[in-house]
Write an enzyme that holds these catalytic residues in place. Structure first.
Site, PDB file in Angstrom:
ATOM      1  N   ASP A 150       0.749  -1.296  -0.078  1.00  0.00           N
ATOM      2  CA  ASP A 150      -0.275  -0.125   0.213  1.00  0.00           C
ATOM      3  C   ASP A 150       0.806   0.637   0.098  1.00  0.00           C
ATOM      4  O   ASP A 150       2.112   1.636   0.900  1.00  0.00           O
ATOM      5  CB  ASP A 150      -1.073   0.096   0.936  1.00  0.00           C
ATOM      6  CG  ASP A 150      -2.127  -1.313   1.035  1.00  0.00           C
ATOM      7  OD1 ASP A 150      -2.677  -1.287  -0.103  1.00  0.00           O
ATOM      8  OD2 ASP A 150      -2.202  -1.591   2.258  1.00  0.00           O
ATOM      9  N   ASP A 164      -7.170  -1.794  -4.473  1.00  0.00           N
ATOM     10  CA  ASP A 164      -7.811  -1.201  -3.444  1.00  0.00           C
ATOM     11  C   ASP A 164      -9.262  -0.054  -4.223  1.00  0.00           C
ATOM     12  O   ASP A 164     -10.217  -0.099  -3.981  1.00  0.00           O
ATOM     13  CB  ASP A 164      -7.253  -0.599  -1.991  1.00  0.00           C
ATOM     14  CG  ASP A 164      -6.416  -1.429  -1.373  1.00  0.00           C
ATOM     15  OD1 ASP A 164      -6.723  -1.844  -1.162  1.00  0.00           O
ATOM     16  OD2 ASP A 164      -5.648  -0.765  -0.432  1.00  0.00           O
TER      17      ASP A 164
END
Length: 193
Positions: A150, A164
């Site tokens: 991330d 995401d």
């Protein structure tokens, strides 16, 4: 004896409910266009997700948060063993299995799609699920236990990635299509009221 509903009463009389060859050709063409859109968009988004993750690893390893828009938006490398919002960090293997099953279901559904909007929604869903599944299968600490990369950081919000974003776009499209009553095949659900 009466003919079944919609069936022809005599062999020479055409069945009004059976599709014409032109209708079948158009349906196949629409299905092929939707499949092409689905696969093209999914592959591009998966590639983008993986490229951004590799770039984040190369440029952000050892760095703290890199501010891009003041305190409002920045980049920060995080290796996430859990699901969205870092939930389920002790269930990494189960998350990999669920993602693999979701991938199979989305691919299976893609062959039923005759709606452009559904093709887009499912391609975003596939890209999001596969993008994070690739991390779980290929990244440290090992196969099925890999941590998801991330990098996008807003204040007071979990750090996230392109995959995401894809999952959230897909959720929005699916909700819109459900509210509109549009099925995968592009037909509208009839209200029985």
């Amino acid at each position: 004896m009466q003919a079944a509903r919609g069936a022809s009463l005599s062999p020479s009389e055409p069945n009004p409910q059976s599709p014409s060859p032109d209708d079948l050709k158009q349906a196949r063409s629409r299905r092929n266009r939707c499949l092409a859109l689905f696969w093209t968009l999914a592959v591009v988004l998966i590639a983008l997700d993986q490229w951004v993750k590799e770039l984040a690893i190369a440029k952000l390893t050892g760095e703290g948060r890199v501010e891009l828009v003041g305190d409002w938006f920045g980049l920060q490398l995080v290796r996430n063993p859990g699901a969205a919002f870092s939930m389920g960090t002790s269930f990494t293997e189960l998350l990999a299995v669920v993602a693999a099953i979701a991938t199979i279901v989305v691919v299976w559904l893609s062959f039923k799609v005759r709606s452009t909007f559904w093709a887009v929604g499912l391609s975003f869903l596939l890209a999001g699920v596969v993008g994070n599944l690739i991390d779980r299968l290929t990244r440290e600490p090992g196969f099925g236990r890999g941590h998801v990369i991330d990098m996008f950081a807003f204040p007071n919000f979990p750090i996230f990635n392109v995959a995401d974003i894809c999952i959230n776009v897909a959720a929005g499209v699916i909700i819109v299509q459900a509210v509109r009553g549009i099925r995968l095949d592009g037909t509208r659900e009839e209200n029985d009221d």
